[in-house]
Scaffold this motif. Structure first.
Motif, PDB file in Angstrom:
ATOM      1  N   TYR A  39      -1.574  19.931 -16.814  1.00 47.85           N
ATOM      2  CA  TYR A  39      -0.420  19.047 -16.727  1.00 47.85           C
ATOM      3  C   TYR A  39      -0.725  17.838 -15.860  1.00 47.85           C
ATOM      4  CZ  TYR A  39       4.120  17.843 -14.466  1.00 47.85           C
ATOM      5  OH  TYR A  39       5.208  17.221 -13.929  1.00 47.85           O
ATOM      6  N   THR A  71       6.195  23.522 -17.870  1.00 42.74           N
ATOM      7  CA  THR A  71       5.082  23.803 -16.961  1.00 42.74           C
ATOM      8  C   THR A  71       5.441  24.826 -15.895  1.00 42.74           C
ATOM      9  OG1 THR A  71       5.782  21.913 -15.652  1.00 42.74           O
ATOM     10  CG2 THR A  71       3.998  21.549 -17.204  1.00 42.74           C
ATOM     11  N   MET A 121      -9.578  27.213 -10.080  1.00 41.26           N
ATOM     12  CA  MET A 121      -8.310  27.814 -10.476  1.00 41.26           C
ATOM     13  C   MET A 121      -8.313  28.197 -11.954  1.00 41.26           C
ATOM     14  SD  MET A 121      -6.339  28.191  -8.057  1.00 41.26           S
ATOM     15  CE  MET A 121      -6.998  28.058  -6.438  1.00 41.26           C
ATOM     16  N   TYR A 122      -9.021  27.410 -12.754  1.00 45.49           N
ATOM     17  CA  TYR A 122      -9.086  27.721 -14.187  1.00 45.49           C
ATOM     18  C   TYR A 122     -10.403  28.403 -14.538  1.00 45.49           C
ATOM     19  CZ  TYR A 122      -4.909  24.892 -14.791  1.00 45.49           C
ATOM     20  OH  TYR A 122      -3.631  24.403 -14.716  1.00 45.49           O
ATOM     21  N   GLU A 123     -11.142  28.786 -13.528  1.00 41.77           N
ATOM     22  CA  GLU A 123     -12.387  29.525 -13.690  1.00 41.77           C
ATOM     23  C   GLU A 123     -13.379  28.849 -14.628  1.00 41.77           C
ATOM     24  OE1 GLU A 123     -11.295  33.795 -14.209  1.00 41.77           O
ATOM     25  OE2 GLU A 123      -9.418  33.065 -13.385  1.00 41.77           O
ATOM     26  N   VAL A 177       1.279  33.739 -15.425  1.00 44.44           N
ATOM     27  CA  VAL A 177      -0.128  33.374 -15.224  1.00 44.44           C
ATOM     28  C   VAL A 177      -0.853  33.223 -16.558  1.00 44.44           C
ATOM     29  CG1 VAL A 177      -2.305  34.080 -14.205  1.00 44.44           C
ATOM     30  CG2 VAL A 177      -0.194  34.419 -12.956  1.00 44.44           C
ATOM     31  N   LYS A 183       0.284  30.099 -18.231  1.00 45.63           N
ATOM     32  CA  LYS A 183      -0.184  28.864 -17.607  1.00 45.63           C
ATOM     33  C   LYS A 183      -1.662  28.588 -17.879  1.00 45.63           C
ATOM     34  CE  LYS A 183       3.230  28.720 -13.910  1.00 45.63           C
ATOM     35  NZ  LYS A 183       3.510  29.029 -12.499  1.00 45.63           N
ATOM     36  N   ARG A 184      -2.425  29.624 -18.238  1.00 44.89           N
ATOM     37  CA  ARG A 184      -3.830  29.382 -18.584  1.00 44.89           C
ATOM     38  C   ARG A 184      -3.961  28.488 -19.806  1.00 44.89           C
ATOM     39  NH1 ARG A 184      -5.353  34.953 -17.529  1.00 44.89           N
ATOM     40  NH2 ARG A 184      -5.960  34.916 -15.347  1.00 44.89           N
TER      41      ARG A 184
END
Ligand SMILES: Nc1ncnc2c1ncn2[C@@H]1O[C@H](COP(=O)(O)OP(=O)(O)OP(=O)(O)O)[C@@H](O)[C@H]1O
Ligand SMILES: [Mg+2]
Lengths: 241, 523
Positions: free
Chosen positions: A79, A49, A102-104, A71, A74-75
């Motif tokens: 977690y 992660t 944050m994840y849109e 970035v 991580k998309r």
């Protein structure tokens, strides 16, 4: 989906917490990560992660190197940690909105998913409260809801079943299965071998930082009548001896 | 009784070890010598103040009034120290998890916790009273009656403020917590007290000694124990009896309240309810904006952080208001009319204090504590993560500076020279400090705190960031030296440009060097 290549980790420069770990988790499977206390499960998950940099080795998420394109890598996952230590000054709903941004996640889907998951885990009535006022299990559930919200391809959980009530456990298992049926991937660690046996496609067994076995459940059992527990005890005893 | 002793010992050890860890470097325990030197430094101002007070009042032949004056000072000082202390020891301490299940009566726990505050305040009290009493004692030739008085004063003085502080903290915070506004009042109270303390200090420095003498005498009416203390010094048994009975009352009051205190403390340590709402907002917001908001909320929703931030931002405004209303800062004195330069320096200086005092960036990472991992697994760049922290500090401090400017502008409504260049100077300084302090925090992240006070006070990061600030004064000094003829506007602009240049350098450093270190925090 997830590839670990020759990953090593040492905290103090001497003792290896994870040794030469090579692992491949395919899209669409539930992967169970088991091993005794202190085996290196949490360490491995933290490296995947991006919370801990590996001492050496590469980690690829969906083919993207975590070290070079963090970035983008991580998309591809969300977690749930082993301890639900989050900033407790937010209200439940603020936390979920924060993650969705944050994840849109767009507005309408966000609303549907938040309502669906929080109702499923029975924390919908507590969303207006500060997380401070949540019980341990409620925090855990909130983290799970938050992790489900973006519908990222890979779902990483560290001992997610600790502290969950039976109904929530059942829902979580169902969700994991659904997620994989829809092409997603789940990677989770657990000490509950019965659950692991029940839902996992493949299992990795780690002991003292080394991956001893990594295979399909049936192949590990190899037709013998032994339970997963017996096999676990047998294998980890050898590792120590 | 043995149990109480053990309990008190544990509480004391826990409390003071927090201080020791806070002072330590890189989480290692500091050595004894180092600790001793720090302690000595801390005691000097108290001792010095005590001697000053003695000299001052003795000069007028009334050393007993000096004791009365100190009594009033310590009363304020102790209220001021006890309230935040009680707050963090009772309401924000997670040791109830360990203490509550123990087979002990509830009032033991409360008394053990209170005794920590008593030891702390009595320590300060000792420092303040010892020199005065010693000097008076020398004159009196060491009577045993006087010795007794001294002992009583040192031991008992904290009781009344402690009692009132306890009532205050529990009365109002539980009342407000029921409405989901824990600590609001305690905050206001803190501000008022700070004003009082500053006022008392200004009075001490004031040039009118007769005024102070008379003032002390008249204030005694409002705080009788101070009068009793003065009488005790003069040899009155009756005052001793008054004084003893008052403290006895406080003691029994605390004992009687102990059980209720415990209940409410248990109830409110950590728990806070907000009215449930059914229609939530699901509007998407920008990632960066959310990061900023999160950083702001970490300060706003944690009462200890909020109180600390507001208090440090309020200092310049309070200094100004006290000075303004006591007649020390007047338009003529500040040469507003004939020499706008001096006035400009005055307001620019005050407007810079939030940035100088409130080193929020030095604890921007620390404040997240164990929740630090959250933003690290998210798909945001580490640089955005860092930038959001710098800009949170900038936003808060510049708001405070604007308030300072507003207050001064409002007070001297007619003129206000060099607004733009002055603001440019302040903004660039704020920006620079917000960036440099973060470098310190990346070097020393310190995430494993359990008491929020440890995260922002008593912490080497904070001290370090204050330590390099005097160096920055070199920039304006050099600029003012180099261009003695230039107008104030041009000087301020030049300094501002130099600050922004330095900031850009620091940001490059953060980006190219510190970012890697930041990513490894927690590993
Ligand atoms: N922060 C740390 N500093 C130093 N060593 C650590 C740290 N975290 C873990 N370790 C060491 O790394 C090894 C692996 O720990 P890890 O937490 O990964 O185990 P785990 O498999 O998750 O165990 P558990 O089942 O108890 O959760 C252990 O030997 C542990 O002592
Ligand atoms: Mg673990």
């Amino acid at each position: 989906m997830l590839v670990l290549k020759d990953v090593n980790k040492t905290y103090d420069g001497k003792k290896m917490a994870v040794k030469e770990l090579n692992l491949k988790v395919n899209a669409g499977e539930i992967f169970g990560f088991i091993g005794p206390n202190g085996a290196g499960k949490t360490t491995t998950i933290k490296m995947i992660t991006g919370l801990l940099p590996p001492t050496s080795g590469r980690i690829l998420l969906n083919g993207i190197d975590l070290a070079t394109l963090p970035v983008e890598a991580k998309r591809n996952f969300t977690y749930v940690p082993d301890h639900p230590e989050i900033f407790t000054g937010l209200k439940g709903i603020e936390y979920l909105n924060f993650l969705a941004d944050m994840y849109e996640v767009p507005g309408r889907e966000r609303r549907n998913r938040i309502e669906k998951y929080t109702r499923l885990f029975a924390i919908d009535t507590a969303l207006g409260d500060l997380i401070q006022a949540y019980s341990h299990g409620m925090k855990q559930k909130l983290l799970i809801c938050g992790a489900l919200l973006p519908q990222a391809p890979l779902f990483i959980l560290d001992e997610p079943l600790v502290g969950l009530d039976p109904l929530a456990t059942k829902h979580l298992k169902d969700i994991m299965r659904e997620h994989c049926a829809a092409g997603g991937t789940v990677f989770f660690s657990s000490h509950l071998l019965a659950v692991v046996d029940e839902i996992c496609d493949r299992i990795g067994l780690i002991n003292q930082g080394e991956l001893i076995v990594c295979d399909r459940v049936e192949r590990i059992k190899n037709g013998s009548a032994h339970s997963l527990e017996d096999i676990f005890l047998e294998l980890t005893k050898d590792g120590e001896g | 009784m043995g149990k109480v002793k053990t309990l008190i010992r544990i509480q004391l050890r826990e409390f003071f070890s927090k201080y020791r860890w806070g002072i330590g470097i890189n989480g290692k325990k500091p050595r004894k010598g180092y600790l001793l030197v720090t302690l000595c430094f801390l005691t000097i101002p108290f001792l010095q103040m005590s001697v000053e007070v003695y000299r001052y009042f003795n000069q007028w032949g009334r050393p007993d009034l000096g004791v009365a004056y100190l009594m009033m000072m310590t009363f304020l000082l102790m209220l001021f120290t006890a309230i935040p202390l009680l707050n963090s020891i009772f309401l924000y301490n997670d040791d109830y998890q360990i203490l509550a299940p123990l087979p002990l009566p509830e009032d033991y726990l409360v008394l053990a916790k209170l005794s920590v505050v008593w030891v702390y305040t009595a320590g300060i009290n000792l420092l303040l009273f010892l020199p005065v009493l010693f000097l008076i004692g020398l004159e009196k030739g060491g009577e045993s009656f006087f010795f007794l008085c001294g002992l009583l004063l040192i031991i008992l003085t904290p009781f009344l403020p402690l009692f009132l502080a306890t009532l205050f903290v529990f009365g109002f915070t539980t009342f407000l917590a029921n409405r989901g506004r824990k600590n609001l009042l305690s905050l206001l109270f803190g501000l008022v007290l700070l004003g009082l303390v500053l006022g008392a200090q200004l009075l001490m420095m004031g040039e009118n000694p007769v005024r102070l003498l008379a003032l002390t005498e008249s204030l005694i009416r409002y705080y009788p124990p101070a009068g009793w203390a003065a009488q005790m010094i003069n040899g009155s048994w009756l005052s001793i009896i008054y004084y003893l009975s008052l403290n006895g009352l406080c003691y029994f009051g605390l004992k009687a309240l102990a059980r209720r205190l415990y209940r409410s403390a248990l109830l409110f340590s950590g728990i806070k309810r907000v009215k449930p709402k059914s229609n939530y907002v699901y509007r998407p917001r920008g990632k960066y904006r959310q990061l900023l908001r999160r950083n702001l909320l970490i300060i706003i929703r944690q009462p200890v952080f909020l109180m600390h931030t507001l208090l440090s931002s309020a200092v310049p405004i309070l200094i100004f208001l006290v000075g303004f209303h006591s007649g020390d800062f007047t338009a003529e004195r500040l040469s507003l009319f004939d020499q706008p330069r001096r006035f400009t320096l005055f307001w620019v200086g005050l407007a810079s204090t939030p940035a100088l005092l409130n080193n929020l960036s030095a604890t921007a990472i620390t404040r997240e504590g164990k929740a630090f991992w959250e933003t690290m697994v998210l798909p945001v760049t580490a640089w955005d993560n860092l930038r959001a922290r710098i800009n949170t500090t900038f936003l808060l401090n510049i708001t405070a500076s604007l308030l300072v400017m507003g207050t001064i502008m409002f007070s001297f409504s007619s003129q206000f020279p060099a607004v733009f260049s002055g603001f440019f100077f302040v903004a660039m300084l704020t920006w620079l400090l917000a960036s440099t302090d973060l470098v310190i925090n990346i070097y020393r992240p310190f995430l494993n705190w359990s008491n929020p006070a440890a995260a922002i006070k008593n912490n080497l990061n904070v001290l370090l960031s204050l330590a390099y600030r005097p160096l920055l004064s070199l920039i304006p000094l050099v600029v003012f030296r180099c261009f003695p003829e230039a107008g104030i506007n041009r000087l301020l602009f030049t300094c501002g440009i130099l600050f922004s240049f330095l900031t850009l350098l620091i940001r490059r450093y953060l980006y190219w060097v510190m970012l890697e270190r930041f990513k490894r925090i927690g590993g």
